[in-house]
Every structure is written in C-alpha cells, then in structure tokens.
Design a protein around this motif. Structure first.
Motif, PDB file in Angstrom:
ATOM      1  N   ARG A 106      23.154 -59.152  26.021  1.00 34.54           N
ATOM      2  CA  ARG A 106      22.091 -59.027  25.171  1.00 34.54           C
ATOM      3  C   ARG A 106      21.434 -57.506  24.888  1.00 34.54           C
ATOM      4  NH1 ARG A 106      18.626 -63.211  24.785  1.00 34.54           N
ATOM      5  NH2 ARG A 106      17.724 -61.967  23.209  1.00 34.54           N
ATOM      6  N   LEU A 107      22.001 -56.915  25.828  1.00 31.08           N
ATOM      7  CA  LEU A 107      21.297 -55.490  25.776  1.00 31.08           C
ATOM      8  C   LEU A 107      22.288 -54.399  26.452  1.00 31.08           C
ATOM      9  CD1 LEU A 107      18.724 -53.422  24.777  1.00 31.08           C
ATOM     10  CD2 LEU A 107      17.980 -53.718  27.589  1.00 31.08           C
ATOM     11  N   VAL A 108      22.469 -53.167  25.846  1.00 34.51           N
ATOM     12  CA  VAL A 108      23.133 -52.214  26.698  1.00 34.51           C
ATOM     13  C   VAL A 108      22.336 -50.907  27.124  1.00 34.51           C
ATOM     14  CG1 VAL A 108      24.979 -50.418  26.361  1.00 34.51           C
ATOM     15  CG2 VAL A 108      25.375 -52.635  25.925  1.00 34.51           C
ATOM     16  N   ILE A 109      22.321 -50.562  28.064  1.00 37.03           N
ATOM     17  CA  ILE A 109      21.507 -49.158  28.557  1.00 37.03           C
ATOM     18  C   ILE A 109      22.552 -47.906  28.879  1.00 37.03           C
ATOM     19  CG2 ILE A 109      19.936 -48.291  30.073  1.00 37.03           C
ATOM     20  CD1 ILE A 109      19.124 -51.304  30.802  1.00 37.03           C
ATOM     21  N   THR A 110      22.596 -46.842  28.001  1.00 34.98           N
ATOM     22  CA  THR A 110      23.458 -46.149  28.306  1.00 34.98           C
ATOM     23  C   THR A 110      22.827 -44.630  27.838  1.00 34.98           C
ATOM     24  OG1 THR A 110      25.691 -45.235  28.090  1.00 34.98           O
ATOM     25  CG2 THR A 110      24.415 -46.134  26.079  1.00 34.98           C
ATOM     26  N   PRO A 125      21.706 -54.502  21.027  1.00 35.73           N
ATOM     27  CA  PRO A 125      20.949 -53.482  20.908  1.00 35.73           C
ATOM     28  C   PRO A 125      21.123 -52.447  22.151  1.00 35.73           C
ATOM     29  CG  PRO A 125      19.793 -55.447  20.430  1.00 35.73           C
ATOM     30  CD  PRO A 125      20.959 -55.927  20.925  1.00 35.73           C
ATOM     31  N   VAL A 126      20.939 -51.224  21.698  1.00 38.93           N
ATOM     32  CA  VAL A 126      21.174 -49.830  22.720  1.00 38.93           C
ATOM     33  C   VAL A 126      19.854 -49.406  23.061  1.00 38.93           C
ATOM     34  CG1 VAL A 126      22.367 -47.727  23.402  1.00 38.93           C
ATOM     35  CG2 VAL A 126      23.476 -49.629  22.015  1.00 38.93           C
ATOM     36  N   ALA A 163      16.880 -42.062  20.501  1.00 38.87           N
ATOM     37  CA  ALA A 163      17.608 -42.235  19.623  1.00 38.87           C
ATOM     38  C   ALA A 163      18.240 -40.566  19.112  1.00 38.87           C
ATOM     39  CB  ALA A 163      16.949 -42.962  18.538  1.00 38.87           C
ATOM     40  N   SER A 164      19.389 -40.688  18.472  1.00 41.63           N
ATOM     41  CA  SER A 164      20.095 -39.430  18.108  1.00 41.63           C
ATOM     42  C   SER A 164      20.350 -39.636  16.375  1.00 41.63           C
ATOM     43  CB  SER A 164      21.441 -39.283  18.719  1.00 41.63           C
ATOM     44  OG  SER A 164      22.173 -40.203  18.489  1.00 41.63           O
ATOM     45  N   ASP A 192      18.719 -46.661  18.145  1.00 33.15           N
ATOM     46  CA  ASP A 192      18.595 -46.943  19.494  1.00 33.15           C
ATOM     47  C   ASP A 192      17.261 -46.925  20.018  1.00 33.15           C
ATOM     48  OD1 ASP A 192      21.199 -46.932  19.493  1.00 33.15           O
ATOM     49  OD2 ASP A 192      21.817 -45.265  20.460  1.00 33.15           O
ATOM     50  N   HIS A 193      17.025 -47.693  20.950  1.00 35.23           N
ATOM     51  CA  HIS A 193      15.692 -47.645  21.578  1.00 35.23           C
ATOM     52  C   HIS A 193      15.495 -46.436  22.459  1.00 35.23           C
ATOM     53  CE1 HIS A 193      14.557 -51.702  20.102  1.00 35.23           C
ATOM     54  NE2 HIS A 193      15.767 -51.997  20.354  1.00 35.23           N
TER      55      HIS A 193
END
Length: 554
Positions: free
Chosen positions: A139-143, A159-160, A166-167, A173-174
């Motif tokens: 459900r979510l990726v953290i990187t 979602p990331v 964000a870039s 991106d959050h």
C-alpha cells in the motif's frame, strides 16, 4: 565467561515455559500482541525512555542516536500520517532505506498502527522490487532519492513517501519531513491476535521465485529467546549486528530482537570494509557482535584484526548463514579476544539450532549446536521416519512439541513444507550422540562420488585452511567413472596467483585433512562466487556451470 558458570541447557529446558517468555514481552497480559508495544512502548512505560534504542553512524562518520522515548514520539507522528492516508491493520508498508534513523522510525510506526512491515533490500533492482510489491499488494513505499529510480516503470507502484521530499522527476511523492510533523496517532496501538502478521518477508530465492513468509506476532517470542540465549544480549551491551535489515537475519536480530530486550542496537550505514569495521568497533566500543561467515573471513584475510583484542571490548560474537571453519573460530578467539558461536536458522523459522553463549552444552566447531528451547528438532529419512544419531537426513521441526515455532506456511501457498506433523527445512543434517546437530548441506547440494555421499561444507572448510584461499564453494561435477567428482571454486586472497601448482597443493591438503575420496579433483579459480543479496552462496549456479563444463569435455 567460562562454561562452568553458565546455566546448563538441560536445567533450562526443565524449567522452560513459553508463557514466561510471552509475559516478559507484553505488559498488557491480555492474550493479544502489538509489535510496537513489545519493542518500544512498554520500555517507555517502564521508565526506560532515556535508554538509547539506536546508535547510527552515517556514511560521513557522523553519529546520530534515538532513545526509546524519541522513537516513541517520532513513530507516533509517522503513524498519525499513516492513518491520515487510510493505512491500518494488515496493510503492507514497504521500505527501501539504508541503515538509518528513518528506517527505524518507519518500522516502528508501521507496527504501531497494526500494519505489516515489508523490507526491500537496497541492492534490489526494479525486477525484484516489482515482484515483491505486486505479490504483497503493498500500500505504501518509503524510500530516498538514491533508491527512488528502482520504483520507476513498475507494473504497479503504490504511493511513495520520500526521505528528502518530492523531486522534479517525482513531484507527486509525499515528503518524509512533513510526515514527521503530522499530529500523533490517535488511540492506542491495536491489540492483535498472536497469529496476525507483523512482517512480510520473502525467501532469498536461490531456486525459483522468492516465496512469501508472513511472520506472525507470536514469532517475537522466538526472536527474544534467540537474543537472550544464543547471542547472550545483556542490558549493558553495545550490540552490532552487521547484517542488512533488508533481509531476515538483519531485520529479525538487528532491529526486532534487540528492541524486544530494550537494548541499544547499532547501524553502520557505510558499506563493509575490514578497515571500516575495525574502526567502527573501536569508536563505539562494541561488546556484542554478529555477522555472516563471509565478514569474519574477510576480516581475517585483511590482517588488520590480528592484534585487535588489545583495543577492542568484544565479549561475544555470533555467526549465521553458513558454518564457520576451525581456523576462523580459532582466529576470532585469538585476534578478537572472544568466543564466536555458530547459529542456524531460516527466514521461515528464525534461528532454531544454536551454540548458545548463555547456556552450557556440548559445543563443537562447525556444528549448528542444540535446538533452541521451544523447539524439538528431528532428522527424517525419505519416508519421514525419525533417524537415530549419526545418520544424515532432512532436518525437521516437530510441530506439536515446538511451542516457539511460528511459521504458518508460505503466504500464497507457493509450496507445502509440512508433512506428518513436521516442518521440513530442506537441509541435510546429522544429529550427534550428545544431542548436538551437524550441518551437512542442502539436500540437492550433497555430492555422491564413487558411492560416497559428501557434504560440501566439509570440503569447503578444508579448502579454506590453505593460506591462499579467501572463499570456496564445493559442488558435484558429472563424471562418467565416479558419477560425480568434487569441484572447488576458489577465490584467492590478495597477493596469490592462480596456478596448477597451487591447485595441487590445495588438493593434497584436502586429501590429507579430510579423506582420500572427498578432495576436489577439479579446481577452478574465480574472481567471485555467485551469491544471493543476503550473502548465501548460490551453489546451483556453480553446479550448472560444472555440468556444462563436463559435457563440453566429453
């Protein structure tokens, strides 16, 4: 510590109760569990909030810390942000971050809302990431920015949440910083059934696609037992497990395990070098250390640690992944100034058979040790009958008599590993008369030459004795006369050159040291051995190459 001062293994088993272990991990005593509460919340409530949960050294050598109270506060805010995104119990939240403070906060915040933490190794490429995210319906990726590209072009990407925000390439991106400024989570962490998962693992996939392993909350009892008995982790220890938390040993026993005991764990963000490891141990005055055999071999080969016992403060060392050979064990005791214990386990089961630092029992170099309390292990033949001591067979967990066993089966039923009340590990093992277990190899790694069954571990350990050898792997190569001959693939230490003279030296040494039939008739010097990202040698690749070489020579 002399073995005479240790409690005996037999006495410990006589008084062992899984209920007592659970009671130590949970101050609610309601039959339910929550991983955040077990690893952090209860320590803060017990007045231990000022104790450091984590000491982190970044790639520039800067030191960062998180106390249990700070971990409580930061994970509450991130958990509040998770809730605002609609995340909750059972949702898979994946993280691809280096060993860092954000990684620790992300893990604890995931557990705090009752979600399931899914590790992603930072060395994974997009294909590995895509398979795991799709399989788990993450459900979510953290990187972070350094790893963000691995999530481009996937068949599906959740979602990331980006450390660094964000870039230009990823404006949607959050932002991690904003998530930590969110209002804290409302309500108490959910109390869940011990059968509910808190980790979504995948096997290393040496053969075929990785299989899913959802670790239930009940697994925390086994994690804590391993840290207490095998690692002998104490309140005043400065603990460093070098394993990467992207894999089971690092996640189970560099994060969950030490936090369950309320002890300080250390992260070194920089990649491994012998020089860097020595400097880290000195700077942080590490007292309790764990690593894979490869790390010990590289440390030994470097020569930098030969007099390290004069400056280090190590009390105990542990090794897992593959058996240690006699020379490395002796070197650790002489050069690092402490004993090193071999431990055995799997992603599916955690550590189950150990040479326990904290218990007195028969300990043999190269052996797996004795079953961890809470497990009954058996050796089975091809018809799943239990074998007596001295006969090799498949190592199995007796499910009915193993209250600490937590593996419920592969998440998506990729394989059925259970038969007649046993979990089959797939590893070929011998039980010694004194109750200890000796690793012989994976079932498909066993080499049959001239009618003899030879485990690769014995050959590899004997080859490793030669001063020119840094690493070795043994496989069977098809042979018309003998069925198979033993082939050794060898990585040489710096300063040594490959030659037939050297190959013959090694053959003679193994022939003399091991036996006249179990020596490598074929030796190939290679630059590196194929390994999984977690460091296990992929012998199936070496077997395939050996088979191809044999067919070409006919």
């Amino acid at each position: 510590m002399p073995s005479t001062t240790l409690p005996s293994y037999a006495d410990y088993l006589d008084s062992f109760s899984i209920g007592d272990v659970i009671a130590r991990l949970d101050d609610h005593q309601d039959g339910q569990l929550n991983a955040f509460e077990a690893c952090c919340g209860r320590h803060v409530r017990a007045g231990r909030g000022d104790v450091l949960a984590l000491v982190h050294e970044d790639v520039d050598g800067r030191r960062h810390t998180l106390s249990y109270a700070q971990l409580d506060q930061q994970s509450a805010r991130l958990a509040g942000w998770f809730q605002a995104q609609g995340l909750g119990e059972g949702d898979r939240i994946a993280c691809m971050l280096p060993r860092s403070l954000p990684l620790m906060v992300a893990v604890l915040a995931t557990w705090r809302i009752g979600a399931v933490y899914q590790p992603l190794f930072t060395a994974f490429g997009p294909d590995a990431v895509d398979y795991r995210l799709g399989r788990a319906d993450t459900r979510l990726v953290i990187t972070d920015h350094a790893n963000r590209y691995k999530f481009e072009g996937l068949s599906q990407c959740p979602p990331v949440l980006a450390v660094g925000g964000a870039s230009g390439d990823h404006p949607d991106d959050h932002d991690w910083h904003a998530s930590l400024a969110h209002a804290p989570m409302t309500g108490e962490p959910p109390r869940l059934s011990p059968a509910k998962p808190f980790l979504q693992m995948f096997t290393s996939g040496t053969v075929g696609k990785p299989k899913g392993v959802a670790v239930p909350l009940s697994g925390m009892t086994a994690f804590a037992l391993y840290m207490e008995l095998a690692v002998d982790l104490r309140d005043d220890d400065r603990f460093w497990n070098m394993a990467d938390p992207g894999w089971a040993y690092g996640l189970y026993y560099a994060i969950a395990g030490p936090l369950l005991l309320g002890v300080t764990t250390h992260f070194c963000e920089a990649g491994f070098t012998a020089e860097g490891a020595l400097a880290f141990m000195k700077r942080h005055r590490i007292t309790n250390f764990a690593a894979a055999p490869t790390a010990y071999r590289l440390m030994k080969a470097s020569g930098l640690f030969d007099d390290a016992h004069q400056t280090l403060e190590l009390r105990a060392a542990s090794s897992a992944g593959e058996p240690l050979n006699t020379e490395v064990v002796n070197w650790v005791e002489k050069s690092l100034g402490c004993s090193v214990m071999d431990h055995y386990g799997q992603t599916e089961t955690g550590m189950t058979c150990n040479n326990h630092h904290a218990l007195d029992h028969p300990k043999h170099v190269g052996a797996m040790g004795v079953p961890m309390p809470g497990y009954r292990l058996a050796i089975l033949d091809a018809e799943y009958n239990e074998l007596p001591p001295g006969e090799p067979g498949v190592l199995a967990v007796d499910l009915e008599q193993s209250p600490a066993h937590f593996f419920q089966g592969y998440t998506w039923q990729e394989k059925d590993p259970f038969v007649k009340g046993y979990y089959l590990t797939g590893d070929v093992v011998i039980r010694n008369a004194d109750g200890s277990f000796q690793f012989a190899g994976r079932d498909d790694d066993i080499i049959t030459t001239s009618g003899y069954r030879v485990g690769p571990t014995d050959v590899e350990n004997s080859v490793m004795v030669h001063p020119a050898v840094a690493e070795s792997a043994a496989v069977g190569q098809p042979d018309e006369i003998r069925g198979e001959v033993i082939k050794s693939c060898i990585v040489l230490r710096e300063g040594f050159e490959a030659s037939e003279v050297l190959a013959e030296e090694i053959r003679q040494q193994v022939r003399e040291r091991l036996s006249t039939h179990a020596f490598p008739r074929v030796i190939e010097f290679v630059d590196e051995l194929p390994k999984t990202p977690s460091g296990k040698i992929q012998r199936f690749k070496l077997r395939a190459q050996a088979a191809e070489d044999a067919s070409l020579s006919q």
